[in-house]
Motif scaffolding. Structure first.
Motif, PDB file in Angstrom:
ATOM      1  N   PHE A  18       0.817  -1.210   0.000  1.00  0.00           N
ATOM      2  CA  PHE A  18       0.000   0.000   0.000  1.00  0.00           C
ATOM      3  C   PHE A  18       0.853   1.265   0.000  1.00  0.00           C
ATOM      4  CE2 PHE A  18      -3.278  -2.912   1.598  1.00  0.00           C
ATOM      5  CZ  PHE A  18      -4.349  -2.516   0.828  1.00  0.00           C
ATOM      6  N   ASP A 139      -6.274   4.588  -1.178  1.00  0.00           N
ATOM      7  CA  ASP A 139      -6.030   3.245  -0.636  1.00  0.00           C
ATOM      8  C   ASP A 139      -5.177   3.313   0.623  1.00  0.00           C
ATOM      9  OD1 ASP A 139      -7.484   1.985  -2.588  1.00  0.00           O
ATOM     10  OD2 ASP A 139      -5.761   1.375  -3.790  1.00  0.00           O
ATOM     11  N   ASN A 143      -6.345   2.118   4.258  1.00  0.00           N
ATOM     12  CA  ASN A 143      -5.581   1.109   4.983  1.00  0.00           C
ATOM     13  C   ASN A 143      -5.229   1.591   6.391  1.00  0.00           C
ATOM     14  OD1 ASN A 143      -4.111  -1.436   5.078  1.00  0.00           O
ATOM     15  ND2 ASN A 143      -2.242  -0.220   4.965  1.00  0.00           N
ATOM     16  N   ALA A 211     -13.373   6.374  -3.622  1.00  0.00           N
ATOM     17  CA  ALA A 211     -12.690   5.406  -4.484  1.00  0.00           C
ATOM     18  C   ALA A 211     -13.581   4.997  -5.649  1.00  0.00           C
ATOM     19  CB  ALA A 211     -12.277   4.178  -3.671  1.00  0.00           C
TER      20      ALA A 211
END
Length: 286
Positions: A18, A139, A143, A211
């Motif tokens: 990530f 992302d 995360n 997203a």
């Protein structure tokens, strides 16, 4: 449950990187190209020019050069140069293909034909990376939010002995041991501070919606319709709400330049190459 085949074509599972932004952008870009390589359908291409390779060259590098080698027609990734013409466009296509042992500087429209992906030879990568870069940032934030939701409180300890007791306490809870019950002295020696935010779950929801909006917007740039029912209307302006999902002038421009070059290629090399929107795009245009 079917087992995953264990062979050299299977990539060993690993944690997704990530925080490695360059790798993440590259991965997203590859999967994006998997979709855009099917925007158009080609007919009557010679066996020496597979559709995948043709579209990959056009979309990745902005243009491709059609030329013959030993009587066979190929499309090449090439550099454009030479003395500019009256409109300052290159007049030579410079090709170097090690496999065919072919190195040449060919006059454009006289010895070869240059096919544009789009009118300014930009390809799809720059526009795709505008959205993909934001998708990667999103992302990373998702995360981090996901990890932070695991921790509700932080335990503050006065010394190393209290720290060791606190670590054993947390470990016993994870293992489900009854020994997680501690003495009054232990709880009197530590303090807890709230860490998790009550708004984190709402933040994750917003990140997911963002997203979805990024992916939808990226694909719609190229006329690919997606299901975006979960995306809040606050991300879309009034004009976009009523716009046909496949109303993409960029997609039209890409087809226009392919057709224009096809006419030149057919005239110069005696072929009958044709191109049109793929069946998927045609279906979405109905």
């Amino acid at each position: 449950m079917a087992r995953i085949p264990n062979n050299k074509y299977w990539n060993k599972p690993m944690l997704y990187p990530f925080t490695d932004k360059e790798v993440a952008v590259e991965n997203y870009t590859k999967y994006f190209l998997d979709e855009t390589l099917h925007l158009f359908e080609w007919k009557n291409l010679p066996k020496t020019i597979p559709q995948r390779e043709l579209e990959l060259i056009l979309q990745s590098f902005g243009s491709g050069t059609f030329a013959t080698v030993n009587g066979e027609l190929y499309v090449f990734k090439a550099n454009l140069g030479g003395m500019p013409n009256e409109y300052y466009f290159p007049t030579l296509s410079i090709i170097a293909n090690p496999y065919l042992e072919f190195n040449a500087q060919l006059k454009i429209d006289e010895e070869c034909i240059v096919m544009f992906n789009d009118s300014l030879l930009s390809g799809v990568i720059p526009l795709a990376n505008k959205y993909i870069t934001q998708m990667v940032e999103n992302d990373i934030t998702q995360n981090l939010a996901n990890i932070n939701m695991r921790l509700i409180n932080i335990i503050a300890c006065k010394d190393d002995d209290d720290k060791a007791e606190a670590e054993r306490f947390i470990e016993d809870i994870i293992k489900g041991k009854l020994s997680a019950l501690q003495s009054e002295e232990f709880f009197g020696a530590i303090q807890t501070q709230p860490y998790g935010s009550t708004g984190q779950s709402n933040q994750v929801t917003q990140l997911i919606e963002y997203a979805q909006w990024l992916r939808t917007s990226l694909l719609q740039e190229f006329g690919i319709r997606t299901e975006n029912g979960n995306v809040k209307r606050e991300y879309v302006n009034a004009d976009e709400i009523g716009m046909n999902d496949t109303n993409s002038f960029l997609l039209y421009d890409m087809l226009y330049n392919r057709k224009l070059a096809c006419e030149k290629v057919n005239d110069m090399f005696g072929t009958d190459i044709q191109v049109d929107y793929s069946e998927l795009i045609k279906e979405q245009m109905k």
